[in-house]
Design a protein around this motif. Structure first.
Motif, PDB file in Angstrom:
ATOM      1  N   LEU A  43    -109.753 -20.270  34.724  1.00 22.96           N
ATOM      2  CA  LEU A  43    -110.187 -19.125  33.929  1.00 22.96           C
ATOM      3  C   LEU A  43    -109.721 -19.344  32.501  1.00 22.96           C
ATOM      4  O   LEU A  43    -108.535 -19.610  32.263  1.00 22.96           O
ATOM      5  CB  LEU A  43    -109.615 -17.815  34.474  1.00 22.96           C
ATOM      6  N   HIS A  44    -110.653 -19.293  31.566  1.00 20.24           N
ATOM      7  CA  HIS A  44    -110.320 -19.415  30.144  1.00 20.24           C
ATOM      8  C   HIS A  44    -110.698 -18.108  29.467  1.00 20.24           C
ATOM      9  O   HIS A  44    -111.881 -17.757  29.412  1.00 20.24           O
ATOM     10  CB  HIS A  44    -111.079 -20.579  29.503  1.00 20.24           C
ATOM     11  N   GLN A  45    -109.712 -17.390  28.989  1.00 22.66           N
ATOM     12  CA  GLN A  45    -109.964 -16.101  28.356  1.00 22.66           C
ATOM     13  C   GLN A  45    -109.704 -16.220  26.853  1.00 22.66           C
ATOM     14  O   GLN A  45    -108.607 -16.565  26.423  1.00 22.66           O
ATOM     15  CB  GLN A  45    -109.054 -15.036  28.992  1.00 22.66           C
ATOM     16  N   PHE A  46    -110.733 -15.935  26.063  1.00 20.33           N
ATOM     17  CA  PHE A  46    -110.604 -15.941  24.598  1.00 20.33           C
ATOM     18  C   PHE A  46    -110.452 -14.505  24.113  1.00 20.33           C
ATOM     19  O   PHE A  46    -111.208 -13.626  24.551  1.00 20.33           O
ATOM     20  CB  PHE A  46    -111.842 -16.547  23.948  1.00 20.33           C
ATOM     21  N   CYS A  47    -109.503 -14.268  23.213  1.00 16.50           N
ATOM     22  CA  CYS A  47    -109.367 -12.917  22.671  1.00 16.50           C
ATOM     23  C   CYS A  47    -108.675 -12.993  21.321  1.00 16.50           C
ATOM     24  O   CYS A  47    -108.240 -14.061  20.895  1.00 16.50           O
ATOM     25  CB  CYS A  47    -108.597 -12.020  23.641  1.00 16.50           C
ATOM     26  N   SER A  48    -108.572 -11.855  20.659  1.00 14.89           N
ATOM     27  CA  SER A  48    -107.896 -11.853  19.368  1.00 14.89           C
ATOM     28  C   SER A  48    -106.386 -11.938  19.612  1.00 14.89           C
ATOM     29  O   SER A  48    -105.894 -11.596  20.689  1.00 14.89           O
ATOM     30  CB  SER A  48    -108.245 -10.586  18.593  1.00 14.89           C
TER      31      SER A  48
END
Lengths: 191, 314
Positions: B143-148
């Motif tokens: 799982l790759h989660q991109f966020c600020s």
């Protein structure tokens, strides 16, 4: 008797390179397929085939940079399974040959995780059938007749048009189950 | 199977996860259990404001086998059509709400040998119901989660951060090409998040030769507003005004028209309605380019009108 109207039979089309793939690999059980325009026209295609025994020692390598000849279909299939274990997304696999060969390749590719948009099959060469005896599970290879005596149990099998993609074989059922000994004469139908 | 009818429910918990994220928990209000939801399933929640009704779709974030509670996580959107503001500002707990039965348009591909999940921001939510299922199947996944940067901690609190699950702020992000290269045969990628991220995932996977059926995207919340327009219904002889912040589907519903819908994000095609006259502004992911050019069908949940009015066969 030959056209049994069974609609589940696989339908094959001519091979063409799927341009959405990055790497392309053909396996064929027939050296004669190497002169097919598909092979000549596909740049970068890796070609695996089986050399004929008479040509042993003198077989020229196939006309591509990435080509390989195997001593037997079984050896090629074993190597294919090993190869696909280490392959990556982006591969397209093509197979040309007898029907049971196509679906053996298909099964190996499927077990390696490939889906139907990554495998392309075309029937080339003999129409001879692999027949699976539903009574004793024996596979009878290269059957050319509409009725065949099972290698395993000796039953006279009627070769149905019913093809199993999982078993890569046609279904053979006892033709004289109702009236033992009443075996119609076989026709040579699948050459 | 798609279950029809609404589930009576009550809000039993509201938790703040970050300044703009809240988790809402619902329990059945009839003494029974909720239906089992598939991983990646969503529900429609009907919100009754003072002068307006919203039906918004949210992914369930509870494990699929939880039938005593459903939960959703909602971002208070800056440019909202009102639903997320209503949830954040007015729902305190204890309220009765109507939920649709869960529907799944974003299933796990059972034959895949490896799963790569790529989330962007609140697009993480469908993967929260994937994770317990993938773990219980001992599936190979990333799982790759991109966020600020300021939300890294909030998302880590939801999924953790280990060798399988990575949460990236704005620094030290791997490229999509790094994530998707050198993946074994039989890998599937799933993405949910901003349109730009999902398009980039699809584009990168295609460039690397991934077949179409190994690329999955969840398209939610695409119902942006636009110019107001008028829609005339030929069967029921109604004329309805569609406001600038309202979707065509919402306008139909508030006029009492029983219009079909399921995902409310232009992904499922359940809401397609024949167009008799006028030029649609297609914003869905269902119709092919040829069908869009033909303009004979419209997805009412996201699409609008290029012409000032449309005539629909409803």
């Amino acid at each position: 008797m030959i056209d049994q109207g069974i609609k589940s039979r696989p339908v094959y089309e001519r091979l063409k390179i799927d341009p959405t793939g990055l790497r392309h690999h053909l396996v064929t059980d027939a050296a004669a397929f190497l002169s097919d325009p598909f092979v000549a026209g596909a740049e970068g295609l890796e070609v695996w085939s089986v050399g004929s025994r008479e040509a042993e020692g003198v077989t020229a390598r196939p006309m591509t940079e990435k080509g390989r000849n195997f001593r037997s279909v079984q050896q090629m299939l074993d190597r294919l399974a090993q190869r696909l274990e280490h392959e990556q997304m982006g591969l397209r696999l093509y197979a040309a040959g007898r029907e049971e060969f196509l679906w053996d390749v298909h099964g190996i590719a499927q077990r390696a995780g490939m889906g139907k948009r990554e495998i392309f099959l075309t029937h080339f060469g003999s129409q001879a059938r692999r027949v699976h005896c539903v009574h004793c599970q024996t596979f009878n290879e290269r059957v050319t007749t509409t009725i065949v005596r099972c290698d395993g149990c000796g039953a006279n099998l009627f070769v149905r048009d019913h093809f199993s993609r999982r078993l890569s074989a046609f279904m053979g059922v006892k033709v004289d189950a109702e009236v033992p000994g009443d075996v119609p004469s076989a026709e040579q139908a699948y050459l | 199977m798609i279950l029809q009818g609404n589930l009576p429910a009550r809000v039993v918990g509201v938790e703040r996860i970050s300044p703009t994220l809240k988790r809402f928990r619902f329990a059945p209000d009839n003494g029974r259990e909720f239906p089992t939801a598939a991983p990646g399933a969503h529900i429609l929640i009907t919100l009754k404001g003072r002068d307006r009704v919203w039906k918004n779709a949210y992914s369930l974030v509870t494990p699929p086998d939880h039938r005593d509670q459903y939960a959703i996580i909602v971002r208070r959107a800056q440019e909202s059509r009102g639903g997320s503001h209503f949830l954040h500002d007015n729902i305190q707990g204890g309220e009765k709400v109507e939920l649709s039965a869960p529907a799944s348009l974003f299933p796990i591909a059972s034959l895949a040998r490896k799963h790569i999940l790529i989330g962007g921001g609140i697009g993480l939510t469908p993967f929260l119901s994937y994770l317990p299922v993938l773990k219980s199947r001992s599936a190979t996944f990333e799982l790759h989660q991109f966020c600020s940067a300021d939300e890294v901690d909030a998302f880590r609190s939801l999924v953790g951060d280990d060798s399988q699950v990575r949460v990236y702020g704005s620094h030290a992000r791997p490229s999509l090409e790094e994530i998707l290269s050198f993946q074994p045969l039989g890998t599937h990628v799933y993405t949910c998040g901003p349109e730009g991220l999902m398009n980039a995932v699809t584009r990168t996977a295609r460039q690397l030769g991934w077949p179409e059926n190994s690329i999955h995207q969840e398209s939610f919340g695409a119902a942006a507003g636009g110019e107001p327009f008028i829609v005339r219904l030929s069967q029921s002889q109604k004329t309805i005004q569609v406001g600038g912040t309202q979707s065509l589907l919402e306008a139909l519903e508030s006029a009492g028209v029983d219009a079909p819908c399921l995902c409310r994000g232009g992904a499922c095609g359940v809401c397609l309605v024949p167009v008799i006259d006028g030029e649609p502004d297609h914003r869905d992911h269902v119709l092919s380019d040829a069908e869009k050019a033909e303009g004979r069908l419209i997805a009412t949940c996201v699409s609008r009108a290029k012409s000032g009015s449309l005539v629909l066969d409803l």
